[in-house]
Design an enzyme around this catalytic site. Structure first.
Site, PDB file in Angstrom:
ATOM      1  N   HIS A   1      49.232  -2.267  78.231  1.00 29.63           N
ATOM      2  CA  HIS A   1      49.837  -2.832  77.024  1.00 29.63           C
ATOM      3  C   HIS A   1      50.342  -1.720  76.094  1.00 29.63           C
ATOM      4  O   HIS A   1      49.762  -1.462  75.044  1.00 29.63           O
ATOM      5  CB  HIS A   1      48.798  -3.731  76.318  1.00 29.63           C
ATOM      6  CG  HIS A   1      49.292  -4.437  75.106  1.00 29.63           C
ATOM      7  ND1 HIS A   1      50.614  -4.762  74.891  1.00 29.63           N
ATOM      8  CD2 HIS A   1      48.626  -4.901  73.996  1.00 29.63           C
ATOM      9  CE1 HIS A   1      50.735  -5.387  73.722  1.00 29.63           C
ATOM     10  NE2 HIS A   1      49.557  -5.469  73.164  1.00 29.63           N
TER      11      HIS A   1
ATOM     12  N   CYS B   1      52.719  -6.247  68.147  1.00 27.86           N
ATOM     13  CA  CYS B   1      52.712  -6.335  69.613  1.00 27.86           C
ATOM     14  C   CYS B   1      53.874  -7.189  70.126  1.00 27.86           C
ATOM     15  O   CYS B   1      54.112  -7.245  71.338  1.00 27.86           O
ATOM     16  CB  CYS B   1      51.391  -6.895  70.100  1.00 27.86           C
ATOM     17  SG  CYS B   1      49.994  -6.131  69.268  1.00 27.86           S
TER      18      CYS B   1
END
Lengths: 405, 405
Positions: free
Chosen positions: B353, B104
């Site tokens: 996201h 991430c």
């Protein structure tokens, strides 16, 4: 201030140019390549990384940063976030390790980023590795995962695997230049012969042209023995500024050029099927940066994922004229004692092709050659070497030129 | 030669230090975030890339190099070799684009490599993007693929998904500091409120603390509305040396710090469950490099993959004392008009996201804030901003500090 310093001074203060440092390789390490059912992804990376650190006489805590090339660890092993994983397993947290990916050129691109990290002054001691763990899945699964190096939507989805893409290039080349299957086969025969003397190689057996011609067809005209194998393995090199290199080795090898070029990812969009344009562009940039010509290169590791790929490479890199490379392997010009020794490691064909590791293995092999440490596969008086790493069917090419200091 | 130049001169010629250039952001672009069934991976990247180039008033042929962060395009879309793919689709071959991956934090790490490429003098105009196409698979498949950000062999294989890992951190934190589920919920409520004014955000609806508390439990104490969503999206920024920046924008934003730290990849190996050590180390390095303190930061984008993550972040970055961050969102200190505005983009929670894009979206949002271009979500007089991007459960953290010139 001498003349060279004056130029640097003017460049920086008047032209606002940055100033980069010279970068050396001070250690190399390889895992054994092959079907490594004894070790997973992280253990293979460690095997090579620790060997490279030991070669440089360094401890983990002396490392300032790392780069690692791996193509598809997510698909092969269900593991991404390789930078964190390897910093953890090497025991060097909180040091940053950055993973880069460029399909089969992942290792070459990682080396380029590591080079930049040192040249820029950001980091001093940088370890650069490459790793791939491929044999935990079936050949069909691996072939599909490797297809992700091409254009997924317009090639793989339509059924074009990598052997098929390179088979089309082989057919186009053979047609254009009147090359035969035995010319391609000669590349595999030569690379197996070289690998006999390579401790880390996957296949250390010799083969004949007849063996290649009689092996099972994968995608005509390419047969099993025209193709590089599926391999588990890792390789690593340690870099530092040239000024510091003598503290770690008597024979630093300088990276005198690093170049990276891209081309259309899909074969059907390329201008030509019998050359890899990205190789030509990266090579041109690299020769210019190093101020050398193809004639100055004493030994080279080139990207022979298939036999045809080595023939294209030695032409596109300028070692042989376009359309004449196929004769070179056949006539023995590219063997260890030939006029232009190619792939003394055995290349991808015989040393094995753990995809992300290949670009780093090439740099490691050339370093050993330039340091006169290549034992019974040593090229005599090798001073300048070249590494050539390709991603996909030519969407990426990376060229590094190394020189003994 | 002025005093500053003298120091540089001595550093280079006597200490053999390289000299790096100052680097500015001169353009930003976002794709719309959300369930983008109208576009694939490459089209999303293009949407953001072209927007960023237009924002800088640049044409493709002016780009010297690119970097792109994407976590798991191989698993999500069957596509690796993203550098070649995007150079091709942006029409900028043979320019090199390098893909980096850090789960991430892929976007943050890509930004750092792009920064280095410009600072070092290797390249002048560099485009840095992040992209992830996640909604083509089932939620179960996506959860498994995201699990590859943790330790595959010791966490994911044993059944620990990311909501489970962060739930354990939430429980440890709540127990230690007497925080309640409504304190966590306040983070989601605030971020949804912010996203109402964000054109590219996935969720532009307001929610209440009751909505969060009553939403379905994912992994207790985390409920659906404590979790960032699955998102398709891309973001891009354009970098160049500060000296050149005024040719492209009246308001260049300088990257005054770039720091990257790693920690153990697996949660069970960490020293503490209620702090993210990699964040603390990266922040410390970044504050030192920029010569600022947490008090100097006017606005920040932090990594709120789960509500608990934002609370840990604002403590570990030094905005609030350890154990007191949970009160901040609850008491309104981190809203747009609070004393320390956090996630004016809506954060990962409400803006969405798209994993590889997040770190670049953060830099884009902070750039808009510092340029006074954030419209009805503008933080008044914002001069210095911070971006904080985490990989996995804290195995990687990247911190950038930006300043209006």
């Amino acid at each position: 201030m001498n003349e060279k310093e004056k130029v640097l001074f003017i460049n920086f203060f008047e032209n606002k140019k940055a100033i980069m440092r010279r970068v050396a390789i001070i250690g190399v390490g390889f895992s054994k390549f092959g079907e490594r059912w004894d070790k997973g992804l992280r253990e293979l990376a460690l095997e090579a990384g620790i060997a490279a650190l030991e070669d440089a006489g360094l401890k983990g805590e002396q490392i300032d940063a790392g780069y690692v090339g791996t193509m598809a660890s997510g698909s092969f092993s269900g593991q991404e976030h390789i930078g964190s994983l390897l910093a953890d397993y090497l025991g060097i947290n909180p040091i940053p390790i950055t993973r880069v990916e460029a399909a089969c050129a992942s290792g070459g691109v990682a080396l380029r980023q590591g080079y930049l990290a040192v040249a820029s002054g950001l980091h001093d001691i940088v370890i650069v590795g490459g790793v791939e763990k491929m044999t935990d899945l079936s050949t069909e699964q691996v072939t599909e995962i490797l297809g992700a190096a091409g254009d997924q939507e317009w090639e793989l989805f339509m059924g074009a695997t990598f052997p098929a893409l390179y088979a089309m290039m082989a057919r186009a080349y053979m047609h254009k230049f009147n090359a035969k299957e035995e010319h391609l086969a000669a590349v595999a025969v030569k690379n197996h012969k070289h690998a006999k003397n390579v401790p880390y190689a996957q296949f250390r057996n010799e083969i004949t042209i007849e063996d290649v011609l009689n092996s099972k067809v994968v995608s005509s005209p390419l047969k099993v023995l025209d193709c590089s194998p599926i391999t588990d393995g890792a390789a690593a090199v340690v870099l530092c500024p040239l000024d510091m290199a003598y503290s770690y080795t008597k024979k630093p090898v300088e990276i005198i050029a690093s170049a990276h070029a891209t081309d259309k990812i899909a074969l059907h969009s390329r201008e030509s099927l019998y050359e890899i344009k990205a190789t030509k562009i990266a090579a041109e940039k690299a020769y210019k940066m190093a101020n050398v010509s193809p004639k100055d290169i004493d030994v080279a590791e080139v990207h022979d994922c298939f036999t045809i790929a080595e023939i294209l490479a030695i032409e596109d890199l300028g070692f042989f004229k376009k359309g004449e490379g196929y004769k070179a392997a056949y006539e023995g010009l590219t063997t260890l004692d030939g006029e232009m020794p190619i792939n003394t490691s055995g290349g991808l064909k015989a040393a094995g092709h753990p995809v992300g590791a290949t670009g780093i293995k090439q740099a490691g092999e050339i370093t050993l050659q330039l340091q006169n440490r290549a034992e019974n596969r040593q090229v005599k008086n090798a001073e300048i070497g070249l590494c050539h790493n390709v991603g996909g069917s030519g969407g990426t090419a990376v060229v590094h030129i190394l020189k003994i200091v």
